[in-house]
Design an enzyme around this catalytic site. Structure first.
Site, mmCIF file in Angstrom:
data_model
loop_
_atom_site.group_PDB
_atom_site.id
_atom_site.type_symbol
_atom_site.label_atom_id
_atom_site.label_comp_id
_atom_site.label_asym_id
_atom_site.label_seq_id
_atom_site.Cartn_x
_atom_site.Cartn_y
_atom_site.Cartn_z
ATOM 1 N N HIS A 8 -0.492 -2.511 -2.212
ATOM 2 C CA HIS A 8 -1.429 -3.402 -2.901
ATOM 3 C C HIS A 8 -2.163 -2.697 -4.039
ATOM 4 C CE1 HIS A 8 -4.800 -1.284 -1.054
ATOM 5 N NE2 HIS A 8 -4.037 -1.223 0.032
ATOM 6 N N GLU A 82 -1.887 -3.030 7.417
ATOM 7 C CA GLU A 82 -2.138 -1.605 7.497
ATOM 8 C C GLU A 82 -2.304 -1.151 8.947
ATOM 9 O OE1 GLU A 82 -1.537 1.207 6.643
ATOM 10 O OE2 GLU A 82 -2.858 1.701 4.965
#
Length: 220
Positions: A8, A82
Site C-alpha cells: 500500500h 498485515e
C-alpha cells in the site's frame, strides 16, 4: 500465471515508523495518494485482469486508482491483511520492530511455530490465509492478478513460498510503499521474477518475461 504483490501507499504510521496492524487502519497520506495515482501508468503494460486488497483501508485506497483505470472491482480479502503485531501494536522503537520482523521472517527459516507476543497464531494460520486467497485467484483462470497487501506479509510470504527468494534476501530488502513483487508460477510453486523495492511510478513496470536481469535468483 503471474501475481503482482503490491504494498500500500504511505500512511501517517509509516511516517512515524509505527507497527500499525489493526483494522481498519489509517488512511493514506497525501504522498500515499500520489503513489496510488502513479500505479495505473506503471502497471498498465502488465495486463492485470483482477485486483484484490486486504481488509485494511490503506490497501483499498491504493488499489482504487488502478481499478478505476482498468474497469475492475477491488475484491477485499482478509487473508491479505498485515501480520498482527499483538503486544507490539503501535510500537516504534528499534527493538520492537526487530522482534516483529524476526518472528515473521523466521516463519520461513525454521521457526514456523513462533508467536508474536500477545497472539496465538503461527505461520500455518497467517500464511495459510494468504495461500487461500492465492488459490482462489488461481482458480478464477486469470493470467495476471494484482494483490494489494502489506510489507511484512509480502516479505514473509515470498520468503516462505518462492523457491528463489531466501530469508536473508527478504530480510535485507524491504518493500517500500507501493513497491512490488512480480511472481510467476502456480500455487505451491512460485518464482520471483521482479523485486521492486522502491515505489512504483514513472516508467512502466517491465514485462518480467523479457526482463532477464530481474529473473536471476534472489539471494544474498
Amino acid at each position: 500465471m503471474r501475481l503482482v504483490l503490491i504494498r500500500h501507499g504511505q500512511t501517517p504510521s509509516n511516517v512515524d515508523h509505527l507497527l500499525d496492524t489493526a483494522e481498519p487502519g489509517p488512511d493514506l497520506t497525501d504522498l500515499g495518494r500520489q503513489q496510488a495515482l502513479a500505479l495505473p501508468a506503471t502497471l498498465r503494460p502488465v495486463g492485470i485482469e483482477a485486483i484484490y486488497a486486504s481488509t485494511l483501508v490503506r490497501t483499498q485506497q491504493t488499489a482504487d486508482p488502478l481499478a478505476r483505470a482498468l474497469g475492475l472491482d477491488v475484491q477485499v480479502r482478509r487473508g491479505l491483511r498485515e501480520i498482527t503485531a499483538g503486544d507490539l501494536e503501535m510500537a516504534g522503537d528499534e527493538e520492537s520492530v526487530r522482534t516483529y520482523l524476526s518472528i515473521v521472517l523466521g516463519w520461513a527459516d525454521g521457526a514456523p511455530h513462533a508467536r508474536m507476543p500477545g497472539t496465538d497464531e503461527g505461520a500455518a494460520a497467517v500464511l495459510g490465509r494468504f495461500d487461500e486467497v492465492v488459490e482462489e485467484v488461481a482458480g478464477t483462470g486469470v493470467e495476471v492478478a494484482a494483490l494489494f497487501s502489506h510489507g511484512a506479509m509480502i516479505r514473509a510470504w515470498a520468503a516462505a513460498r518462492c523457491h528463489n527468494v531466501t530469508v536473508d534476501f527478504a530480510a535485507q530488502n524491504a518493500v517500500s510503499n507501493t513497491g512490488a513483487l512480480v511472481l510467476s508460477g502456480r500455487p505451491g510453486r512460485w518464482r520471483a521474477e521482479h523485486w521492486q523495492e522502491q515505489a512504483l511510478g514513472g516508467a512502466p513496470l517491465e514485462d518480467p518475461a523479457t526482463d532477464g536481469a530481474a529473473a536471476e535468483p534472489l539471494h544474498h
